[in-house]
Write an enzyme that holds these catalytic residues in place. Structure first.
Site, mmCIF file in Angstrom:
data_model
loop_
_atom_site.group_PDB
_atom_site.id
_atom_site.type_symbol
_atom_site.label_atom_id
_atom_site.label_comp_id
_atom_site.label_asym_id
_atom_site.label_seq_id
_atom_site.Cartn_x
_atom_site.Cartn_y
_atom_site.Cartn_z
ATOM 1 C CB SER A 191 -42.545 15.438 96.640
ATOM 2 O OG SER A 191 -41.741 15.079 95.539
HETATM 3 C C1 LIG Z 1 -38.531 14.824 94.077
HETATM 4 S S1 LIG Z 1 -37.613 13.343 93.878
HETATM 5 C C2 LIG Z 1 -38.597 11.989 94.466
HETATM 6 C C3 LIG Z 1 -40.074 12.112 94.377
HETATM 7 C C4 LIG Z 1 -40.797 10.884 94.835
HETATM 8 N N1 LIG Z 1 -42.038 10.810 94.135
HETATM 9 C C5 LIG Z 1 -40.943 10.891 96.343
HETATM 10 O O1 LIG Z 1 -41.876 11.519 96.864
HETATM 11 O O2 LIG Z 1 -40.080 10.318 97.005
HETATM 12 C C6 LIG Z 1 -37.551 13.100 92.111
HETATM 13 C C7 LIG Z 1 -36.730 11.920 91.667
HETATM 14 O O3 LIG Z 1 -36.671 11.924 90.247
HETATM 15 C C8 LIG Z 1 -35.515 11.194 89.879
HETATM 16 N N2 LIG Z 1 -35.282 11.375 88.440
HETATM 17 C C9 LIG Z 1 -34.757 12.453 87.803
HETATM 18 N N3 LIG Z 1 -34.744 12.248 86.470
HETATM 19 C C10 LIG Z 1 -35.304 11.002 86.259
HETATM 20 C C11 LIG Z 1 -35.567 10.207 85.095
HETATM 21 N N4 LIG Z 1 -35.281 10.634 83.863
HETATM 22 N N5 LIG Z 1 -36.155 8.992 85.260
HETATM 23 C C12 LIG Z 1 -36.440 8.529 86.508
HETATM 24 N N6 LIG Z 1 -36.196 9.226 87.641
HETATM 25 C C13 LIG Z 1 -35.639 10.448 87.528
HETATM 26 C C14 LIG Z 1 -34.461 11.744 90.829
HETATM 27 O O4 LIG Z 1 -33.358 10.865 90.955
HETATM 28 C C15 LIG Z 1 -35.275 11.898 92.138
HETATM 29 O O5 LIG Z 1 -35.088 10.807 93.001
#
Ligand SMILES: C[S@@+](CC[C@H](N)C(=O)[O-])C[C@H]1O[C@@H](n2cnc3c(N)ncnc32)[C@H](O)[C@@H]1O
Length: 186
Positions: free
Chosen positions: A37
């Site tokens: 992010s």
């Molecule tokens: C913006 S990205 C990563 C953000 C992370 N905090 C970072 O800075 O690297 C959001 C993540 O949410 C995951 N995601 C989506 N739905 C999810 C769920 N129900 N449970 C866990 N992870 C999920 C996606 O696969 C993605 O990798």
């Protein structure tokens, strides 16, 4: 919070080809269509979350592990951070990234199949969701402890939800953001 960002540099949570962009204030691809992010977005969300030492925190959408490690710094050794990432390859890579910071109270793993969050490990004082929901995820609200706080983008708008001791909630809104979608199942 500045101390947490200094202790957990973003560069350690990026694939090799993205590391030269670590200082850019924008989301960066981490593979599988997902992102690390934007730093100002992470800072704004952590500000809203108001994390204190010793708290139990759920980090939904842990991806690269950056937010999980930042939260680990904020809660300290008397706290606990449960990072969850749906994409198995990212969950594994993120777990390795987090482990380099020697914060054994902060971990990243895949959620149980078909389960949003970790109801078996709650309740949580704080829940951070780094993926966009199409409606308020009430199953996460139910995983909050009394006076717990959930920060989650819903249809582009950042919501902060506080759950009170009687189970009622108060919600306020904090601007507009763009996120990858929060998925229910893989
Ligand atoms: C913006 S990205 C990563 C953000 C992370 N905090 C970072 O800075 O690297 C959001 C993540 O949410 C995951 N995601 C989506 N739905 C999810 C769920 N129900 N449970 C866990 N992870 C999920 C996606 O696969 C993605 O990798």
């Amino acid at each position: 919070m500045a101390a947490a960002f200094a202790a957990v540099p973003r560069i350690g949570f990026l694939p090799a080809h993205q590391r030269r962009f670590a200082a850019d204030d924008r989301p960066l691809g981490i593979g599988h269509g997902q992102t690390n992010s934007q730093p100002t977005t992470v800072a704004n969300m952590l500000e809203l979350l108001d994390v204190h030492p010793g708290q139990r925190v759920l980090d939904v959408g842990a991806g690269s592990g950056w937010t999980t490690a930042l939260l680990g710094e904020l809660v300290g050794p008397t706290g606990r951070v449960v990072g969850l990432e749906l994409v198995p390859e990212l969950a594994h890579w993120g777990a390795v990234n987090v482990s380099r910071h020697h914060l054994p109270w902060a971990t990243e793993a895949e959620p149980a199949p078909g389960v949003l969050g970790a109801p078996d490990q709650g309740p949580f004082d704080r829940i951070l969701v780094s993926a966009e929901a199409d409606e308020l995820p009430t199953d996460l609200v139910e995983q909050l402890a009394p006076e717990g706080i959930l920060v989650v983008p819903v249809r582009g708008r950042m919501l902060r939800v506080r759950r009170h001791a009687d189970g009622s909630t108060t919600t306020d809104h904090h601007g507009w953001y763009s996120f990858v979608p929060l998925l229910r199942h893989r």
